[in-house]
Write an enzyme that holds these catalytic residues in place. Sequence first.
Site, PDB file in Angstrom:
ATOM      1  N   ARG A   1     -16.720  12.341  27.760  1.00  0.00           N
ATOM      2  CA  ARG A   1     -17.931  13.167  27.878  1.00  0.00           C
ATOM      3  C   ARG A   1     -18.039  14.121  26.692  1.00  0.00           C
ATOM      4  O   ARG A   1     -17.033  14.696  26.265  1.00  0.00           O
ATOM      5  CB  ARG A   1     -17.903  13.965  29.181  1.00  0.00           C
ATOM      6  CG  ARG A   1     -18.331  13.166  30.378  1.00  0.00           C
ATOM      7  CD  ARG A   1     -18.150  13.940  31.668  1.00  0.00           C
ATOM      8  NE  ARG A   1     -16.991  13.448  32.403  1.00  0.00           N
ATOM      9  CZ  ARG A   1     -16.425  14.075  33.424  1.00  0.00           C
ATOM     10  NH1 ARG A   1     -16.889  15.225  33.839  1.00  0.00           N
ATOM     11  NH2 ARG A   1     -15.377  13.551  34.028  1.00  0.00           N
TER      12      ARG A   1
ATOM     13  N   GLU B   1      -4.483  19.474  43.543  1.00  0.00           N
ATOM     14  CA  GLU B   1      -5.776  19.444  44.229  1.00  0.00           C
ATOM     15  C   GLU B   1      -5.630  18.939  45.663  1.00  0.00           C
ATOM     16  O   GLU B   1      -6.269  19.465  46.575  1.00  0.00           O
ATOM     17  CB  GLU B   1      -6.768  18.586  43.429  1.00  0.00           C
ATOM     18  CG  GLU B   1      -7.188  19.299  42.141  1.00  0.00           C
ATOM     19  CD  GLU B   1      -7.956  18.414  41.174  1.00  0.00           C
ATOM     20  OE1 GLU B   1      -7.310  17.621  40.472  1.00  0.00           O
ATOM     21  OE2 GLU B   1      -9.182  18.529  41.108  1.00  0.00           O
TER      22      GLU B   1
ATOM     23  N   ARG C   1     -12.384  15.116  49.767  1.00  0.00           N
ATOM     24  CA  ARG C   1     -12.859  15.758  48.550  1.00  0.00           C
ATOM     25  C   ARG C   1     -14.324  15.353  48.341  1.00  0.00           C
ATOM     26  O   ARG C   1     -14.646  14.167  48.352  1.00  0.00           O
ATOM     27  CB  ARG C   1     -12.046  15.299  47.351  1.00  0.00           C
ATOM     28  CG  ARG C   1     -12.562  15.925  46.074  1.00  0.00           C
ATOM     29  CD  ARG C   1     -12.317  15.061  44.888  1.00  0.00           C
ATOM     30  NE  ARG C   1     -12.868  15.670  43.687  1.00  0.00           N
ATOM     31  CZ  ARG C   1     -13.161  14.998  42.599  1.00  0.00           C
ATOM     32  NH1 ARG C   1     -12.984  13.689  42.553  1.00  0.00           N
ATOM     33  NH2 ARG C   1     -13.635  15.605  41.553  1.00  0.00           N
TER      34      ARG C   1
ATOM     35  N   HIS D   1     -14.360  21.018  39.441  1.00  0.00           N
ATOM     36  CA  HIS D   1     -12.898  21.224  39.407  1.00  0.00           C
ATOM     37  C   HIS D   1     -12.502  22.487  40.185  1.00  0.00           C
ATOM     38  O   HIS D   1     -11.465  23.088  39.908  1.00  0.00           O
ATOM     39  CB  HIS D   1     -12.369  21.386  37.957  1.00  0.00           C
ATOM     40  CG  HIS D   1     -12.373  20.131  37.158  1.00  0.00           C
ATOM     41  ND1 HIS D   1     -12.579  20.133  35.801  1.00  0.00           N
ATOM     42  CD2 HIS D   1     -12.181  18.843  37.507  1.00  0.00           C
ATOM     43  CE1 HIS D   1     -12.529  18.898  35.335  1.00  0.00           C
ATOM     44  NE2 HIS D   1     -12.292  18.088  36.366  1.00  0.00           N
TER      45      HIS D   1
ATOM     46  N   ASN E   1     -10.142  10.837  48.823  1.00  0.00           N
ATOM     47  CA  ASN E   1     -11.088  11.035  47.722  1.00  0.00           C
ATOM     48  C   ASN E   1     -11.720   9.677  47.424  1.00  0.00           C
ATOM     49  O   ASN E   1     -11.107   8.821  46.783  1.00  0.00           O
ATOM     50  CB  ASN E   1     -10.319  11.566  46.503  1.00  0.00           C
ATOM     51  CG  ASN E   1     -11.220  11.791  45.309  1.00  0.00           C
ATOM     52  OD1 ASN E   1     -12.423  11.521  45.364  1.00  0.00           O
ATOM     53  ND2 ASN E   1     -10.630  12.276  44.235  1.00  0.00           N
TER      54      ASN E   1
END
Length: 405
Positions: A231, A375, A83, A171, A9
């Site tokens: 955020r 993940e 990813r 996600h 990733n």
Amino acid sequence: MSTSVLVINCGSSSIKYALVSERREDRIFGLAENLGSADARIKGVTTGGAALELSIPHADHEKALETILERLAHHNPQAIGHRVVHGGTLTKAELLTPEIIERIREATPLAPLHNPAHLVGIEATMRLFPELPQVAVFDTAFHQTMPSHAYRYALPKFLYTQHNVRRYGFHGTSHAYVSERGSMLAGSFKQGGWLTAHLGNGSSTCAIWNGQSVDTSMGLTPLEGVVMGTRSGDVDPSIHSFLASNLGWDIYKIDKMLNSQSGLLGLSDLSNDMRTLIEASEQGNEDAALAIEVFCYRLAKSLAGLSCGLPRIDGLFFTGGIGENSAYIREKTVSYLPHFGFNLSKELNDNLKRGTEGRIDHGTGPQIWVVPTDEEGRIAKETEHVVDEVTASATKKPDAEAAIA
Ligand code: AMP
């Protein structure tokens, strides 16, 4: 998993990696950080759970990947899974070919911070290990099953048809893994209607019907939806013109504020870290208490909204750093959903051991589970699946060609 897959990733100055094989306990993983600086280093866990810390001064992505692979070569990884945050309209994981790399590049305007960094990693590993099959697994792909009434914005049509302005969702690997694993634990593998709440520094919710995403809280970018660490989640879009007209802010300043200075951090004026906020609120900090309240209320509102996409609700899965570890946040969120018949067990919720999966309701009404996400495991599984498919079709081809001849 019958093979071992290296999952990568790549961020702009960091690379997360994990070597995923049969047993989760055997996983080797780490983070190369501060790339390009004198302080570049790799930190992680190596064979047998031993800690690894390695200084790699001034290493760039390629050098760091070379070092990681050198250390892992004797484990003989059979494929690399990358990813990739935004796959545009790609609907599933794909073997990396020049055409797929181009599609990832084309999706860059939709993920300007993430996709260029992924491409640096992809190009470096392709140069370094041309013989290994490499696969891109997209955060957006799982949500490509959303119906158009869930993914379209009420904006002029040409923005969608000519500029791809639509809701994509993110996600996806986490929502896919957690809903599959959770529905299996619940005894109805990939059946029925489930809500997932992935709550970490970035957070999102998803509605899943018979194993497919039917709606999710994030949209064109990962800014839409629930309150996150830094955020804002949903705000009135007119905030842009309000701040421009009244404070003279330009679009970049507004974007930065919404992405990096808002959410839990903005509300509390203290921290983006939920643990810090819970501690501060226990000590009487009212801003921290309000930040937690807004987080849980907006989250419940999002879950209630997403329930419109489901013919019925079989249950709710919590995951991510906050969802897996905070009984307090889970309880508070469920308390804002009194109309769905959830029956949370305070005892089971409070006593669930950190990092473990388990059911936390009384056994009546929709189920509530905590399912730690994986993940990397999901990316490895999808990578293996793509490689198997490609191998199978390559071995079938001569027969097919012979049949035609
Ligand atoms: P992630 O991005 O999934 O690693 O999640 C990071 C978030 O999880 C941070 O806000 C942490 O404060 C939060 N977190 C981790 N452990 C706990 C805990 N025990 N209670 C509350 N929040 C936690």
